[in-house]
Every structure is written in structure tokens, then in C-alpha cells.
Write a protein that holds these residues in place. Structure first.
Motif, PDB file in Angstrom:
ATOM      1  N   PHE A  76       4.570  16.658   4.715  1.00  0.00           N
ATOM      2  CA  PHE A  76       3.863  15.661   3.846  1.00  0.00           C
ATOM      3  C   PHE A  76       4.690  14.422   4.000  1.00  0.00           C
ATOM      4  O   PHE A  76       4.160  13.179   4.122  1.00  0.00           O
ATOM      5  CB  PHE A  76       4.248  16.064   2.493  1.00  0.00           C
ATOM      6  CG  PHE A  76       3.478  15.379   1.316  1.00  0.00           C
ATOM      7  CD1 PHE A  76       2.072  15.252   0.927  1.00  0.00           C
ATOM      8  CD2 PHE A  76       4.414  14.346   0.566  1.00  0.00           C
ATOM      9  CE1 PHE A  76       1.583  14.391   0.222  1.00  0.00           C
ATOM     10  CE2 PHE A  76       3.753  13.401  -0.054  1.00  0.00           C
ATOM     11  CZ  PHE A  76       2.545  13.469  -0.763  1.00  0.00           C
ATOM     12  N   THR A  77       5.785  14.280   4.136  1.00  0.00           N
ATOM     13  CA  THR A  77       6.484  13.221   4.779  1.00  0.00           C
ATOM     14  C   THR A  77       6.491  12.904   6.008  1.00  0.00           C
ATOM     15  O   THR A  77       6.522  13.654   7.035  1.00  0.00           O
ATOM     16  CB  THR A  77       8.125  13.552   4.451  1.00  0.00           C
ATOM     17  OG1 THR A  77       8.132  13.805   3.060  1.00  0.00           O
ATOM     18  CG2 THR A  77       9.041  12.246   4.532  1.00  0.00           C
ATOM     19  N   LEU A  78       6.078  11.863   6.516  1.00  0.00           N
ATOM     20  CA  LEU A  78       5.946  11.305   7.993  1.00  0.00           C
ATOM     21  C   LEU A  78       6.617   9.795   8.250  1.00  0.00           C
ATOM     22  O   LEU A  78       6.624   9.332   7.304  1.00  0.00           O
ATOM     23  CB  LEU A  78       4.563  11.414   8.310  1.00  0.00           C
ATOM     24  CG  LEU A  78       3.679  12.656   8.234  1.00  0.00           C
ATOM     25  CD1 LEU A  78       2.127  12.317   8.214  1.00  0.00           C
ATOM     26  CD2 LEU A  78       4.374  13.486   9.370  1.00  0.00           C
ATOM     27  N   PRO A  79       6.981   9.826   9.525  1.00  0.00           N
ATOM     28  CA  PRO A  79       7.393   8.386   9.918  1.00  0.00           C
ATOM     29  C   PRO A  79       6.318   7.344   9.517  1.00  0.00           C
ATOM     30  O   PRO A  79       5.163   7.671   9.560  1.00  0.00           O
ATOM     31  CB  PRO A  79       7.872   8.645  11.336  1.00  0.00           C
ATOM     32  CG  PRO A  79       8.090  10.086  11.574  1.00  0.00           C
ATOM     33  CD  PRO A  79       6.971  10.673  10.729  1.00  0.00           C
ATOM     34  N   GLY A  80       6.717   6.129   9.350  1.00  0.00           N
ATOM     35  CA  GLY A  80       5.900   5.175   9.249  1.00  0.00           C
ATOM     36  C   GLY A  80       4.844   4.923   7.904  1.00  0.00           C
ATOM     37  O   GLY A  80       4.353   4.031   7.829  1.00  0.00           O
ATOM     38  N   ILE A  81       5.186   5.994   7.010  1.00  0.00           N
ATOM     39  CA  ILE A  81       4.501   5.625   5.822  1.00  0.00           C
ATOM     40  C   ILE A  81       5.219   5.113   4.412  1.00  0.00           C
ATOM     41  O   ILE A  81       6.604   4.954   4.595  1.00  0.00           O
ATOM     42  CB  ILE A  81       3.884   7.160   5.381  1.00  0.00           C
ATOM     43  CG1 ILE A  81       5.297   8.265   4.842  1.00  0.00           C
ATOM     44  CG2 ILE A  81       3.078   7.944   6.343  1.00  0.00           C
ATOM     45  CD1 ILE A  81       4.921   9.482   4.057  1.00  0.00           C
ATOM     46  N   TYR A  94       0.845  -1.141  -0.041  1.00  0.00           N
ATOM     47  CA  TYR A  94      -0.169   0.039  -0.011  1.00  0.00           C
ATOM     48  C   TYR A  94       0.926   1.281   0.045  1.00  0.00           C
ATOM     49  O   TYR A  94       1.838   1.301   0.682  1.00  0.00           O
ATOM     50  CB  TYR A  94      -0.932   0.053   1.298  1.00  0.00           C
ATOM     51  CG  TYR A  94      -2.130   1.118   1.210  1.00  0.00           C
ATOM     52  CD1 TYR A  94      -3.211   0.839   0.363  1.00  0.00           C
ATOM     53  CD2 TYR A  94      -1.669   2.352   1.857  1.00  0.00           C
ATOM     54  CE1 TYR A  94      -4.237   1.737   0.221  1.00  0.00           C
ATOM     55  CE2 TYR A  94      -2.884   3.327   1.569  1.00  0.00           C
ATOM     56  CZ  TYR A  94      -4.173   2.995   0.979  1.00  0.00           C
ATOM     57  OH  TYR A  94      -4.907   3.761   0.741  1.00  0.00           O
ATOM     58  N   ILE A  95       0.577   2.151  -0.830  1.00  0.00           N
ATOM     59  CA  ILE A  95       1.387   3.429  -1.034  1.00  0.00           C
ATOM     60  C   ILE A  95       0.705   4.388  -0.326  1.00  0.00           C
ATOM     61  O   ILE A  95      -0.632   4.968  -0.574  1.00  0.00           O
ATOM     62  CB  ILE A  95       1.746   3.569  -2.219  1.00  0.00           C
ATOM     63  CG1 ILE A  95       2.379   2.604  -3.094  1.00  0.00           C
ATOM     64  CG2 ILE A  95       2.508   4.965  -2.470  1.00  0.00           C
ATOM     65  CD1 ILE A  95       3.671   2.183  -1.955  1.00  0.00           C
ATOM     66  N   ASP A  96       1.115   5.298   0.754  1.00  0.00           N
ATOM     67  CA  ASP A  96       0.466   6.257   1.469  1.00  0.00           C
ATOM     68  C   ASP A  96       0.545   7.410   0.705  1.00  0.00           C
ATOM     69  O   ASP A  96      -0.480   8.459   0.667  1.00  0.00           O
ATOM     70  CB  ASP A  96       0.968   6.416   2.883  1.00  0.00           C
ATOM     71  CG  ASP A  96       0.449   5.322   3.671  1.00  0.00           C
ATOM     72  OD1 ASP A  96      -0.426   4.853   3.791  1.00  0.00           O
ATOM     73  OD2 ASP A  96       1.574   4.802   4.439  1.00  0.00           O
ATOM     74  N   ARG A  97       1.650   7.832   0.357  1.00  0.00           N
ATOM     75  CA  ARG A  97       1.903   9.320  -0.208  1.00  0.00           C
ATOM     76  C   ARG A  97       2.797   9.133  -1.647  1.00  0.00           C
ATOM     77  O   ARG A  97       3.488   8.475  -1.831  1.00  0.00           O
ATOM     78  CB  ARG A  97       2.804  10.228   0.620  1.00  0.00           C
ATOM     79  CG  ARG A  97       1.840  10.420   2.064  1.00  0.00           C
ATOM     80  CD  ARG A  97       0.761  11.421   1.815  1.00  0.00           C
ATOM     81  NE  ARG A  97       0.333  11.715   3.031  1.00  0.00           N
ATOM     82  CZ  ARG A  97      -1.038  11.282   3.447  1.00  0.00           C
ATOM     83  NH1 ARG A  97      -1.470  10.208   2.781  1.00  0.00           N
ATOM     84  NH2 ARG A  97      -1.406  11.540   4.668  1.00  0.00           N
ATOM     85  N   HIS A  98       2.413  10.108  -2.629  1.00  0.00           N
ATOM     86  CA  HIS A  98       3.080  10.013  -3.700  1.00  0.00           C
ATOM     87  C   HIS A  98       3.354  11.724  -4.409  1.00  0.00           C
ATOM     88  O   HIS A  98       2.659  12.443  -4.247  1.00  0.00           O
ATOM     89  CB  HIS A  98       2.130   9.641  -4.759  1.00  0.00           C
ATOM     90  CG  HIS A  98       2.459   9.600  -6.243  1.00  0.00           C
ATOM     91  ND1 HIS A  98       1.749   9.712  -7.301  1.00  0.00           N
ATOM     92  CD2 HIS A  98       3.777   9.530  -6.787  1.00  0.00           C
ATOM     93  CE1 HIS A  98       2.473   9.826  -8.437  1.00  0.00           C
ATOM     94  NE2 HIS A  98       3.814   9.545  -8.305  1.00  0.00           N
ATOM     95  N   LEU A  99       4.654  12.025  -4.440  1.00  0.00           N
ATOM     96  CA  LEU A  99       4.964  13.265  -4.928  1.00  0.00           C
ATOM     97  C   LEU A  99       5.362  13.310  -6.605  1.00  0.00           C
ATOM     98  O   LEU A  99       5.649  12.282  -7.109  1.00  0.00           O
ATOM     99  CB  LEU A  99       6.642  13.455  -4.267  1.00  0.00           C
ATOM    100  CG  LEU A  99       6.469  13.952  -2.888  1.00  0.00           C
ATOM    101  CD1 LEU A  99       7.952  13.831  -2.245  1.00  0.00           C
ATOM    102  CD2 LEU A  99       5.809  15.436  -2.791  1.00  0.00           C
ATOM    103  N   VAL A 100       4.531  14.059  -7.058  1.00  0.00           N
ATOM    104  CA  VAL A 100       4.489  14.049  -8.576  1.00  0.00           C
ATOM    105  C   VAL A 100       5.144  15.319  -9.171  1.00  0.00           C
ATOM    106  O   VAL A 100       4.865  16.343  -8.527  1.00  0.00           O
ATOM    107  CB  VAL A 100       2.811  14.370  -8.806  1.00  0.00           C
ATOM    108  CG1 VAL A 100       2.709  14.307 -10.334  1.00  0.00           C
ATOM    109  CG2 VAL A 100       2.021  13.168  -8.180  1.00  0.00           C
ATOM    110  N   HIS A 101       5.959  15.086  -9.895  1.00  0.00           N
ATOM    111  CA  HIS A 101       6.632  16.563 -10.697  1.00  0.00           C
ATOM    112  C   HIS A 101       6.427  16.619 -12.251  1.00  0.00           C
ATOM    113  O   HIS A 101       5.707  15.023 -12.720  1.00  0.00           O
ATOM    114  CB  HIS A 101       8.081  16.493 -10.584  1.00  0.00           C
ATOM    115  CG  HIS A 101       9.047  15.281 -10.917  1.00  0.00           C
ATOM    116  ND1 HIS A 101       9.357  15.161 -12.120  1.00  0.00           N
ATOM    117  CD2 HIS A 101       9.222  14.147  -9.998  1.00  0.00           C
ATOM    118  CE1 HIS A 101      10.178  13.901 -12.124  1.00  0.00           C
ATOM    119  NE2 HIS A 101      10.299  13.514 -10.912  1.00  0.00           N
TER     120      HIS A 101
END
Lengths: 469, 209
Positions: A119-124, A28-35
Motif C-alpha cells: 500500500f506504501t509505495l515510493p513517490g506517493i 494532493y494525498i495519494d493514500r490514507h491509513l485509517v485506524h
């Protein structure tokens, strides 16, 4: 009672959606940075398949790779870059993805604004179509670079098929000497294990020296992990991490914050957990490092001389060194300190944070860039730029003859107009010294911000400790 | 996006006996400004194929007959190291290259190959060196994916390993996202409920401005 687990195991198991018959895991992916560079094709694939984003607001879009750094506002001169940034903006609006405008305060390099925003957090789990996504592992997040097709998969499914990596523990002991930084540690580590030394491994940096490091230093270390071939770098979250994150705009607040910290404190490697590989590095003996070749593992202490390929036993390394020296136009036996440079680049997702700019400014203060050297400082984010200006760092740089630029990837990847001319040699705080990386025919020497600043002042590579003693 | 199925492939192979050919060499960063996925073939190995003023370098293998249109590459170790740019694979595809044989690959590049219908084959360095020598002599290779065999006149057939799911996806030209959504839609929803209970703060972003 479960078996002792590493930090990587914990992050992996807490995101396993399904075990696949192939031995892979659906993660599972919690966060995605898009450029702007790796996303157009992903958005296009969504459109073509009539798909929507599963959780649009877990993505964060910003333009960084191709953006000009000389000015902000008005049209981007390069029509391709202009179209690419416009496409990102349109896609973000069409798919309801939060977007940081190029002219806004929140713009910057993905790997700088993620942490800066909370946006970046531990555990994700965090992914981005960029190999330096390793950076975010500094927070105890499982973060790795992916390709554009995978970006499309994450957008549609919030999941990726992944094979679990082996684990490597890099134990950092001893105390860093003055003016020696995380960048020097990274270059020394990569030189020690090789550009493939961490391939297939999730690298956890641990030990008292890591615990003593600032978040900026940890990010530099994790950032460079990919240059040793590792897609994942990790540092266990601790009070330094929590102090950095508290109050950041996207970090949890109030009772949620306390709840999160309690969870984050469990994200440590258990006593007795095993690693597939272990490396120990004593920081006390590390001198400032510079790269001399065209692979990040071709780096040496500044006090050394250009190596003689004939003395390299390994065939493949010898051939690479021969080719590298020809490309770099360097002769074996030349002291590194005698290598003259024409350009200086201070910035990038490796070393474009406020701590990096402060370290460079400390060297530059009251001095002048050597004749014939063009030096630029490119903050990693607009917020970093504003912070530096509030501290007066910009004046220190401009008084010395450095150009003070707007935030972006700039001359690390040379996709905008910041690039080396063929044959030009650059003292650079970026992460890759590949052939042509900073422009076709350009020659890159990787080093820390303080070392790059010192090279700009001296006009040649130099041990920064000589300027600061 | 459509992926061309890969079953078997016969053709000559261009030999690039160099280690650590990174993605900057395969697809220089300055061309990343192009947002298309198709039509990138002309940028593949651009700075190896052309001089700064745009002249073809006659010595580079992909500028020489008969390898100009070779559908197979035989390369050195750690091919495709460096950045995650998928353009490196798209550029190879744009030249009609469907198979790369090397002793090892950059990890992200390797995964990107499968997603685009390109077969990366890992073989021991000694076998790659023998294939390279035959390729340089103009030999034709046949890659049989269902049988996992590389056949070439002048040496015994070589078998290669590939994960069963990747093999199946390549043979059928399957799009990974579609496969995943079909097979695991329910698993993902179940996981999200569990995950939200452990880390609820990760599910509150919808409320943010």
C-alpha cells in the motif's frame, strides 16, 4: 534546465495542486491509513456535512491502537474498545473504505501493514492520523501524521493545505558494530540534535550506511524522526526498496511494475541540491543506546551512568532532567546497567517487524526470563506473527518465558489492557518514554529489540554484547 | 462540525510554566477510546489533575480558584509535542480554553488548534515569562485577534504574528474542508488528470478486490 532538487522537493512539487496566497501549498494525498482512534470524528464530520469520500479505495482501515493482544476472536472485553472497533468497521462499510478485519490475516499496526501490503509505495504522499506516519518515508514516500480534522479533509478532498518544510540531511557513515541497530542510531541521533532538533524539517537519511540498511532498519529510523521533532523522514528508494516491494499484494504488477520502477529511480536528490541543515553521524562509534529520562533525547550508551542534572549547562534541559530523574526514580552516577526492570515490551510500529523479532529471539534462544520479570512479544502485524511462527520464533520466546501475543500497538500506547502499573519499569522497543505513556506512573526505557530481550534475561538493563559475544 | 468564531477574548490565564508538555499529558492515551469530540474537558491534564484513586490534586493550577475555568493557558516551550491526537485540543476546548500562549508548540498540535477555533500564540520566552508572572497574580488578559494584540495591566501591549488565512478562518469560524472544496474543486480535478498520466498505477486501486 531546472535547479537541482532534493528528494523532498521532488515529492512536494509532484503533488502540488495549487499555490495559495498564504505561502502554503494545496498538496494532493495519494493514500490514507485509517485506524479506530483518529477516524470516528472524521467520519462524523463527513456525515454531518453530507460529504462522501472522493476516492474511497485510496484509504485503508484497520484497528490497531485499542485492540487486545491476549486473544483474537470473540468480543473485546473493554466496552469502549469494542464500540470503537465496531464503529470503524461500520464506517468503513458505509463509506466503501477497504477494511482489514481484526480476525483476518491482514490486520496489524497501520505502519506495519502499509509497507507489508505494498500500500506504501515510493513517490506517493501518504497520511494517517498518527504521528509515526514518518515510518513510510523509508520508501521514499512523502508521509506525515495529521490530526482527525485533517483526516476528514483528506477523505472529502484528497488534499491538504501544507507549508513546505525546511530540509535536513542526516549523513550516516561508517559501519554499524555487531548487535548495534537502527534503533540505536535513532536514539543516538535524537540525543545529539535534541527532541526539537528536526522540528520544521523534512529529514533525509542518506549515505553509505543508509544504503546498506534493510527496509526494516530504514523504517525504524524514519519512524523515530518524529521524536526529534521532524514530521517527515525520508530515504531515497533503491534496489533494496524495489526488492522489498516486488510481488506485494497492492504493489503494481507486470508492465506497470517496470514503469513504476523507472519513475521511482528518478526519486533521488540531485547532485548540487542544498539542504537547510546537515548532520553527520559516524556509526562505527555507536554503542547500544537506552533512554534514561522522559523525553526520547534523554538517551545514552548503555556503558554510561545516569547523568547528573547539575552538570547540564542548559537551563531547560537541566530542569527537565531533574524532573525526569524524580519520575524515573533514578540517581545520578548509577551505571545504567544496574537499573533493574520488571517488564519487557517487544513490539510497536518502531520495532515490531520480523527482523526485530529475529534479533530478539537470537538473544533469547536457550535462555530464561529473569525471576520477577514479565515479558511480552507483540508482533506488529498478524502476517509478522504468522511468519515468526513459521520460523519457530514463538517457541523460542515462550520457552524462555515470554508471552507470545497477537498484533497491535499494545504497550507502546497502553490503550488496551497491556500497560505498566505505577512505578513499574519497562525495557521497551517502542518510541516514546513520556510520563505515563505505558500506563500512569509507568517508567519506560527505550531500546532496541536485542537490548530489550537482554534486559528481560538479565532482569536489568545490560549491554546485549555481553550475552552474545 | 461547527467552529466557534474567535474575535476577542478576555479572561484570566492559567500558568503552566513547564516545558515540553506533551499530548500524553494533555490527554492521556487511554481516553482515546472515547469516540466523541465534545465533552472531553474532564480528561484534560487528567493525570496532573487527579491522583490514581481519582482525588483532585489541589496544587495543580486548573484545580485552584480562580483558574479552574480560565479560558487562556500560558505554557512553557514546545507545548503539545508528541502525538497527533486532536483530542488534546478538544479537551482544552471542553474546558473552555480558547487560547494557548507559549514560546513554541508541537507542530501538529499547533495546526490542530486552528482547525478547532483555538488560537495558539507564539511569543518570545521572556514575554511569556512576564505574562505567566502576571497570570499567576490573577491578572486578566485581553486577546484581540483582529488587532493581533495581547493587553494586560502591568505591561505594554504585546503584538503577535498569525498567518492571514488562519486569522480570517478563526475570526469567521470557517471549516477548512468546506473552504478548500469551494475554492479548489476544479484545481483538484485538473491535478488528478496530470498525476494519473505520471503515476497511472496509483489510479488502479478501484479495480482491486
Amino acid at each position: 534546465m531546472t535547479a537541482p532538487q532534493t528528494l523532498y522537493d521532488k515529492l512536494w512539487h509532484s503533488h502540488a495542486v495549487a499555490e495559495l496566497p498564504t505561502g502554503e501549498t494545496l498538496l494532493y494525498i495519494d493514500r490514507h491509513l485509517v485506524h479506530e482512534v483518529s477516524s470516528p470524528q472524521a467520519f462524523a464530520s463527513l456525515r454531518a456535512a453530507g460529504r462522501r469520500l472522493r476516492r474511497p479505495r485510496t484509504h485503508l482501515a484497520v484497528a490497531d491502537h485499542a485492540v487486545p493482544t491476549r486473544q483474537r476472536g470473540g468480543d473485546i472485553a473493554d466496552p469502549l474498545a469494542r464500540a470503537q472497533v465496531a464503529e470503524l468497521e461500520e464506517n468503513a462499510a458505509a463509506f466503501d473504505v477497504p477494511y482489514r478485519a481484526l480476525t483476518g490475516d491482514g490486520q496489524g499496526i497501520v505502519h506495519v501493514i502499509g509497507p507489508e501490503s505494498g500500500f506504501t509505495l515510493p513517490g506517493i504522499t501518504l497520511v494517517c492520523g498518527d504521528s509515526h506516519t514518518t515510518t513510510h518515508g523509508a520508501f521514499g514516500a512523502l508521509a506525515f501524521g495529521i490530526g482527525a480534522s485533517e483526516c476528514g479533509t483528506v477523505m472529502a478532498a484528497q488534499c491538504l493545505k501544507q507549508r513546505k518544510a525546511r530540509t535536513m540531511r542526516v549523513e550516516l557513515v561508517g559501519t554499524l558494530p555487531a548487535h548495534v541497530t537502527a534503533k540505536d542510531v535513532a536514539l543516538a541521533f535524537i540525543a545529539k540534535v535534541g527532541a526539537l532538533g528536526a522540528q520544521g524539517h523534512a529529514v533525509e537519511y542518506a549515505g553509505p550506511a543508509v544504503e546498506a540498511m534493510s527496509m526494516a532498519a530504514r523504517m525504524t529510523l524514519c519512524n523515530m524522526t518524529i521524536e526529534a521533532g521532524g514530521r517527515i523522514g525520508l530515504v531515497a528508494p533503491d534496489d533494496t526498496t524495489f526488492a522489498y516491494l516486488r510481488g506485494r499484494p497492492m504493489a503494481p504488477r507486470g508492465s506497470r511494475w517496470d514503469q513504476a520502477v523507472a519513475y521511482w529511480r528518478t526519486l533521488r536528490t540531485d547532485v548540487g541540491a542544498g539542504y537547510d541543515k546537515q548532520v553527520t553521524l559516524d556509526l562505527a562509534g555507536i554503542a547500544p543506546h537506552v533512554s534514561w529520562g522522559t523525553s526520547p533525547d534523554e538517551a545514552l550508551p548503555i556503558t554510561a551512568t545516569i547523568p547528573d542534572p547539575a552538570a547540564i549547562a542548559d537551563d531547560s534541559a537541566r530542569r527537565h532532567a531533574e524532573k525526569a530523574l524524580a519520575y524515573m526514580d533514578l540517581k545520578p552516577g548509577t551505571p545504567l546497567e544496574q537499573v533493574a526492570i520488571q517488564r519487557v515490551f517487544i513490539g510497536s510500529c518502531t520495532n515490531g517487524r520480523i527482523e526485530d523479532l529475529r534479533a530478539a529471539a537470537e538473544v533469547v534462544r536457550g535462555r530464561t526470563v529473569a525471576a520477577g520479570v514479565q515479558a511480552i512479544v507483540v508482533p506488529g502485524s498478524t502476517q509478522t506473527r504468522q511468519q515468526a511462527e513459521a520460523e519457530g520464533l514463538d517457541s523460542i520466546f515462550t520457552a524462555a518465558g515470554f508471552e507470545w501475543r497477537h498484533a497491535g500497538c499494545s504497550m507502546c500506547v497502553a490503550m488496551n489492557d497491556d500497560r505498566l502499573a505505577p512505578g513499574e519499569r519497562c525495557a521497551s522497543t517502542s518510541n516514546r518514554n513520556f510520563e505515563g505513556r505505558q500506563g500512569p506512573g509507568g517508567r519506560t526505557h527505550l531500546m532496541s529489540p536485542a537490548m530489550a530481550a537482554a534486559a528481560g534475561i538479565a532482569g536489568h538493563l545490560i549491554d546485549v554484547r555481553k550475552l552474545l559475544s | 462540525m461547527t467552529i466557534q468564531p474567535f474575535t476577542s477574548l478576555t479572561g484570566i490565564a492559567a500558568s503552566l510554566p513547564e516545558e515540553n508538555i506533551d499530548t500524553d499529558v494533555i490527554y492521556p492515551a487511554r481516553f482515546l477510546l472515547i469516540t466523541a469530540r465534545d465533552g472531553l474537558g474532564n480528561y484534560a491534564f487528567h493525570d496532573r489533575r487527579f491522583t490514581a484513586d481519582g482525588q483532585e490534586r489541589p496544587e495543580f493550577v486548573l484545580n485552584r480558584a480562580p483558574w479552574r475555568d480560565a479560558p487562556i493557558l500560558v505554557a512553557g516551550a514546545n507545548f503539545g509535542s508528541g502525538s497527533s491526537r486532536e483530542q488534546a485540543v478538544w479537551a482544552l476546548l471542553g474546558r473552555g480554553i480558547r487560547c494557548v500562549i507559549a514560546p513554541s508548540f508541537g507542530e501538529i498540535f499547533h495546526a490542530n488548534c486552528y482547525r478547532n477555533g483555538v488560537l495558539p500564540v507564539t511569543l518570545p520566552a521572556a514575554d511569556v515569562a512576564r505574562l505567566a508572572a502576571l497570570a499567576e497574580a490573577g491578572a486578566e488578559l485581553t486577546i484581540d485577534l483582529p488587532g493581533q494584540i495581547i493587553a494586560v495591566e502591568g505591561m505594554a501591549p504585546l503584538s503577535f504574528a498569525i498567518a492571514p488565512d488562519r486569522k480570517q478562518a478563526l475570526i469567521n469560524g470557517w471549516d477548512e474542508t468546506a473552504v478548500l472544496l469551494n475554492a479548489h474543486g476544479k484545481d483538484i480535478a485538473v491535478f488528478e488528470t496530470r498525476h494519473r498520466a505520471v503515476q497511472p498505477w496509483l489510479f488502479e486501486e478501484e479495480a482491486r478486490p
